[in-house]
Design a protein around this motif. Sequence first.
Motif, PDB file in Angstrom:
ATOM      1  N   ARG A 190      47.170  -6.940 114.600  1.00  0.00           N
ATOM      2  CA  ARG A 190      46.741  -8.103 113.804  1.00  0.00           C
ATOM      3  C   ARG A 190      47.191  -9.401 114.474  1.00  0.00           C
ATOM      4  O   ARG A 190      46.500 -10.408 114.422  1.00  0.00           O
TER       5      ARG A 190
ATOM      6  N   SER B 282      58.176 -13.041 106.323  1.00  0.00           N
ATOM      7  CA  SER B 282      57.520 -12.232 105.300  1.00  0.00           C
ATOM      8  C   SER B 282      58.304 -10.944 105.086  1.00  0.00           C
ATOM      9  O   SER B 282      59.122 -10.563 105.924  1.00  0.00           O
ATOM     10  N   LYS B 283      58.044 -10.286 103.981  1.00  0.00           N
ATOM     11  CA  LYS B 283      58.739  -9.030 103.678  1.00  0.00           C
ATOM     12  C   LYS B 283      58.168  -7.867 104.475  1.00  0.00           C
ATOM     13  O   LYS B 283      58.859  -6.918 104.778  1.00  0.00           O
ATOM     14  N   LYS B 284      56.895  -7.958 104.814  1.00  0.00           N
ATOM     15  CA  LYS B 284      56.221  -6.893 105.546  1.00  0.00           C
ATOM     16  C   LYS B 284      56.407  -7.114 107.053  1.00  0.00           C
ATOM     17  O   LYS B 284      56.301  -8.238 107.543  1.00  0.00           O
ATOM     18  N   ALA B 285      56.681  -6.060 107.787  1.00  0.00           N
ATOM     19  CA  ALA B 285      56.859  -6.149 109.239  1.00  0.00           C
ATOM     20  C   ALA B 285      55.565  -6.614 109.905  1.00  0.00           C
ATOM     21  O   ALA B 285      54.463  -6.337 109.427  1.00  0.00           O
ATOM     22  N   GLY B 286      55.721  -7.310 111.017  1.00  0.00           N
ATOM     23  CA  GLY B 286      54.557  -7.769 111.763  1.00  0.00           C
ATOM     24  C   GLY B 286      53.811  -6.619 112.410  1.00  0.00           C
ATOM     25  O   GLY B 286      54.400  -5.602 112.773  1.00  0.00           O
ATOM     26  N   ASP B 287      52.510  -6.782 112.570  1.00  0.00           N
ATOM     27  CA  ASP B 287      51.643  -5.780 113.178  1.00  0.00           C
ATOM     28  C   ASP B 287      51.056  -6.399 114.455  1.00  0.00           C
ATOM     29  O   ASP B 287      50.336  -7.399 114.382  1.00  0.00           O
TER      30      ASP B 287
ATOM     31  N   GLN C 289      52.879 -14.039 107.037  1.00  0.00           N
ATOM     32  CA  GLN C 289      52.566 -12.716 107.575  1.00  0.00           C
ATOM     33  C   GLN C 289      51.880 -12.824 108.926  1.00  0.00           C
ATOM     34  O   GLN C 289      52.168 -12.049 109.844  1.00  0.00           O
TER      35      GLN C 289
ATOM     36  N   GLU D  21      54.418 -13.440 111.574  1.00  0.00           N
ATOM     37  CA  GLU D  21      55.121 -12.195 111.911  1.00  0.00           C
ATOM     38  C   GLU D  21      54.245 -11.274 112.755  1.00  0.00           C
ATOM     39  O   GLU D  21      54.738 -10.608 113.668  1.00  0.00           O
ATOM     40  N   ASP D  22      52.947 -11.242 112.487  1.00  0.00           N
ATOM     41  CA  ASP D  22      52.026 -10.439 113.294  1.00  0.00           C
ATOM     42  C   ASP D  22      51.966 -10.971 114.724  1.00  0.00           C
ATOM     43  O   ASP D  22      51.989 -10.196 115.692  1.00  0.00           O
TER      44      ASP D  22
END
Length: 188
Positions: A73, A65-70, A175, A178-179
């Motif tokens: 979450r 995903s484009k958004k970094a993992g959290d 996402q 990645e989380d």
Amino acid sequence: MKFMDRYGALVCAVAVFAAAGALLPLHADAQQKKARLCPPGRVGVVIFKTQKTTGLRPAIEKPLSKKAGDAERGLEAIADTGRGGCLSCHQIAKILPKADESDPEQAKKYGQHGEIGSPLNSVGGRFTAGELRLIVADPQQAFPDADIAMPAYHRVADTVGVHPSCKGRPILSAQEVEDVIAFLKTLK
């Protein structure tokens, strides 16, 4: 060979798939559960490229995903039996303190760990993010010569027993993978 040694991994895989809504429903209220488990448009599939790493294991080096993992979450996805359900098979000592016995919901969510899969206590130090990404997305590609009971959380091809409304949808979105990776990398 003992029953659990021989069939335990299969039981774990069935439990995780059932928890994630991937198996055909077996009860009368299946239509309600189907609608809740596989809402339209919830996730999309990302095509990923594997490559050999210096550790001789394949990996997905590029994030899905484009958004970094959290990591927070990711922990929630791991503990949620309707998504990751990782605790059905694995132990993670770091989250046992979250299993506050004064709160039955928290105790159930964080306190019940399986023993079929390997403990994940130091997995973040043993594998790169790319290796973990492949293991979560498609463990059979990560360990092609092993008998893997863990479901492929981000693969939709060659799946078996998936409810028609869930066909073509991964268990975890890009996402969410990645989380999960972000959380797993905290386990060193």
